[in-house]
Design an enzyme around this catalytic site. Structure first.
Site, PDB file in Angstrom:
ATOM      1  N   THR A 105      -2.090  -1.400   2.751  1.00  0.00           N
ATOM      2  CA  THR A 105      -1.223  -0.662   3.668  1.00  0.00           C
ATOM      3  C   THR A 105      -2.042  -0.313   4.896  1.00  0.00           C
ATOM      4  OG1 THR A 105       0.287   1.195   3.961  1.00  0.00           O
ATOM      5  CG2 THR A 105      -1.573   1.571   2.470  1.00  0.00           C
ATOM      6  N   GLU A 106      -1.479  -0.546   6.075  1.00  0.00           N
ATOM      7  CA  GLU A 106      -2.291  -0.529   7.294  1.00  0.00           C
ATOM      8  C   GLU A 106      -2.768   0.863   7.663  1.00  0.00           C
ATOM      9  OE1 GLU A 106       0.823  -1.794   7.021  1.00  0.00           O
ATOM     10  OE2 GLU A 106       1.962  -1.510   8.870  1.00  0.00           O
ATOM     11  N   ASN A 107      -2.199   1.894   7.028  1.00  0.00           N
ATOM     12  CA  ASN A 107      -2.716   3.238   7.282  1.00  0.00           C
ATOM     13  C   ASN A 107      -3.949   3.551   6.433  1.00  0.00           C
ATOM     14  OD1 ASN A 107      -0.568   3.119   5.304  1.00  0.00           O
ATOM     15  ND2 ASN A 107      -0.691   5.338   5.127  1.00  0.00           N
TER      16      ASN A 107
END
Lengths: 222, 231, 222, 231
Positions: free
Chosen positions: A58-60
């Site tokens: 997940t890019e966060n």
């Protein structure tokens, strides 16, 4: 690669969203690192098997994301890119935003699955902006995902409610990325985009000839 | 020089009108809500705010925007179901928006902290976000030129600080904190606890104290309650 | 700023290396983050006091470096930029090489102290290469240190063994960095380099007039 | 795809002639000596090696150079008191040297892993190492254009791997490992121990398993003895 769904079944039904998610999941190679976009692509995670050993990004800032958190699992500090509380799997790792996007942008993710408004015959993707004059634009990580992953799979319905094909010769919506999409999974067919053009891998409830008639892009039969 | 203060108000006291303020957080995770609220109460105006979003609901950054204290937002995703204060300011032409792909946002902030004058990235090439931008073909692939985003101030949230200003974060609340800490002249951090120097394992420090200027310990807030009661 | 050594003492002696190190150490502001170059600058660490709260950086990935390791303290995995075993102080942190140089190059170090072959009147530094035609060049982190730190202090003897001034109008040796040096600490004087030129802060065993006579750079009296 | 192998020889078996090999380590700290020795034994030649140095004494990289298996070295500090094999090859014109400031070396490796096509840095501006290079004035300061350094292979050393390939390092032995792991197509790691997946704290993982291809556990070597006996 696709499991449980034989190709070219003109008599069978168009796929529902869950069936499509299952199809995509089955196509993801063992051991892959995968980012699933917000919305329909998230459904894919429900059909990944333990034997596939797929690691979700997940890019966060996380690798090894688990299922959506429920009840006591909910933790404000553990969310996905859609800001939904999620869980952590063994072998997970956390990193800051620049490291997370470096992972994506450096070509380390094997597959990213995204929704789309339109995909062009050369793999251009339009999925972030309808171009409506009064819309407030928002892009998030869409452009990074589109340009960064080794393979970009799109999941979408093949036609709009008005019946217009979303696989087009040239996108009319603003682009997210140029020449980045390698596969399109739709309710009526799976398309492979390669240097020679757009190939129909399989159809659902329709035929190659019917598709070619309704889509203004030259299709190659598999 | 590192200093520890007793309140969020004290922590943000030095922020001037017109400052560029980097604000950490992605969703609620890592969002320094108490520092943002103190900034609101402190009165600084004409701000440029760098954040992933442009405020949600009726708290924090959304209220700064509602009160027209923000001249410009640099972010990747302003439009949300509850971004009504930004939406209104934007449609009224009372706030400037610089829309940046999230990875470019992160990398530009990182570049500011790392002394990189500019860089080329494929992200955004061929899109309307790269219109009028310098481009370059590198190994046959189109790239866009991107520049650093420096902050006068960073407001971030971490889990724990030691007395040397070293920070550790918690799960996905890490997000923009480490890169914003390095990109700002004055980095202000709210933490849940402060421990003696030497209590953090040097192998596990995420933000070294060199990047930290002001630390304030705040009791873990019952945030949802707090936000609601503010209205 | 300098402690224990009053300025302008034409009758007193030229400084030895240890005295010079002590002078530099006394000039470093409380709470500074400092990188000491290999060689003579390393001596400065011996004169930093606990009250100064100076944190030492080593570019191979550490803040909070302690004194040189002895005996059982020696650990192959804990070395400084000169590859000498060192120790770790409370509050230390480790990071990889790109993060370490980002710290330096991003302007986060307050002071870096370097040796030099030559320094020019505008603060150009030459300290990595004598330009000898048969020499194998090696630069290490010298250029990053020279361009990255907020203040670059040079420690050197003011004259070569042959009597040539090392403070020059224009460096004849290959440059390490352009306009980067802010102070020069030598055995005969301390020079401050600013926009208006080279100012003599203090002298040791010599006078301003004597210095001006021997150095081909216009000097400003403090 | 991640795999665990039983010997250093197996780990390096796939390295081809002409490969660009990133080799971790700064001094002895983090130096994957057993993997380098296995590369020597394996016979690959025509290599480009990226390392901070160009070999020391009579072991590892120095022997690769002595045996003329390295066509080119990209490094920051080749000249050392015991770099005699490099010195001899260089003076004989039998090895190419690309000398790079250490920070540019690190940042260029980082750029390769992060998908950055090129960047501008002040380091080296106005020096002979930037001759014939593109330059640009940014905010009144001279910058040099630098390009990524990609590896076909990275040979690195870490303290511990879990079965998912996540790595942690030890003290200043971390140095080039994390950025080289991300910059190479095929990252080969020697570790002192392998633990079950889940045993490393996700907050403290330094190199996520996504960057790792091959792991070999080697008993902590009595390195000095080993190097001496090799001659």
């Amino acid at each position: 690669m696709s499991k449980g769904l034989s190709s070219k079944r003109p008599g069978s039904q168009r796929l529902g969203k869950e069936q499509l998610a299952q199809l995509v999941a089955g196509d993801i190679a063992q051991g892959s690192f995968v980012n699933l976009g917000i919305g329909q692509p998230t459904l894919v995670s429900n059909y990944l098997t333990a034997e596939q050993h797929v690691t979700l990004h997940t890019e966060n800032g996380m690798l090894g994301m688990g299922p959506v958190a429920v009840g006591d699992q909910i933790d404000e500090d553990l969310i996905n890119a859609g800001k939904i509380p999620v869980t952590e799997l063994p072998g997970a790792s956390y990193f800051h935003h620049a490291d997370s996007f470096a992972m994506m942008r450096g070509g380390h993710l094997d597959v990213c699955v995204l929704g789309a408004f339109q995909v062009s015959a050369t793999g251009d993707l339009a999925n972030w902006n309808t171009g409506a004059p009064d819309a407030i634009p928002a892009v998030g990580g869409a452009m990074d995902l589109a340009t960064g992953a080794k393979d970009v799979y799109v999941m979408m319905s093949l036609f709009t409610k008005e019946g217009a094909a979303k696989l087009v010769q040239t996108c009319s919506y603003p682009l997210t990325g140029v020449g980045c999409v390698t596969r399109i999974y739709t309710n009526e067919a799976v398309f492979l985009i390669g240097p020679d053009g757009v190939r129909v891998r399989e159809t659902f409830g329709t035929t190659f000839a019917e598709l070619q008639e309704r889509i203004g892009v030259e299709l190659l039969d598999d | 020089m590192l200093n520890f203060v007793q309140s969020a108000a004290e922590a943000v006291a030095g922020i001037s009108d017109g400052a560029t303020v980097l604000i950490g957080g992605f969703g609620n995770a890592g969002q320094p809500m108490e520092l943002i609220t103190a900034l609101l109460d402190g009165g600084a105006t004409g701000l440029t705010v760098v954040n992933n979003n442009a405020g949600q609901g009726d708290a924090g950054l959304a209220l700064l925007i509602k009160e027209r204290r923000v001249d410009k937002v640099i972010c990747s995703f302003p439009r949300q179901s509850d971004s009504w204060h930004f939406d209104a300011a934007y449609r009224a032409g009372e706030i400037e928006l610089e829309l940046v792909p999230q990875g470019n946002l992160a990398e530009r902030i990182r570049a500011a902290g790392a002394g990189i004058g500019g860089f080329f990235t494929p992200t955004g090439y061929g899109t309307m976000l790269a219109e009028d931008r310098e481009t370059r073909m590198i190994d046959g692939r189109g790239h866009v030129y991107e520049t650093p985003i420096y902050g006068d101030v960073a407001l971030i949230k971490a889990l724990t600080a030691d007395k040397a200003g070293n920070l550790v974060y918690r799960k996905t609340a890490r997000n923009f904190g480490p890169i914003m800490a390095a990109a700002a002249i004055n980095t202000i951090v709210q933490v849940g606890s402060v421990v003696p120097t030497g209590d953090l394992d040097p192998e596990n420090v995420v933000t070294p104290g060199i990047y930290v200027n002001t630390v304030v310990r705040l009791d873990a807030p019952a945030r949802t309650e707090r936000e609601r009661s503010r209205q």
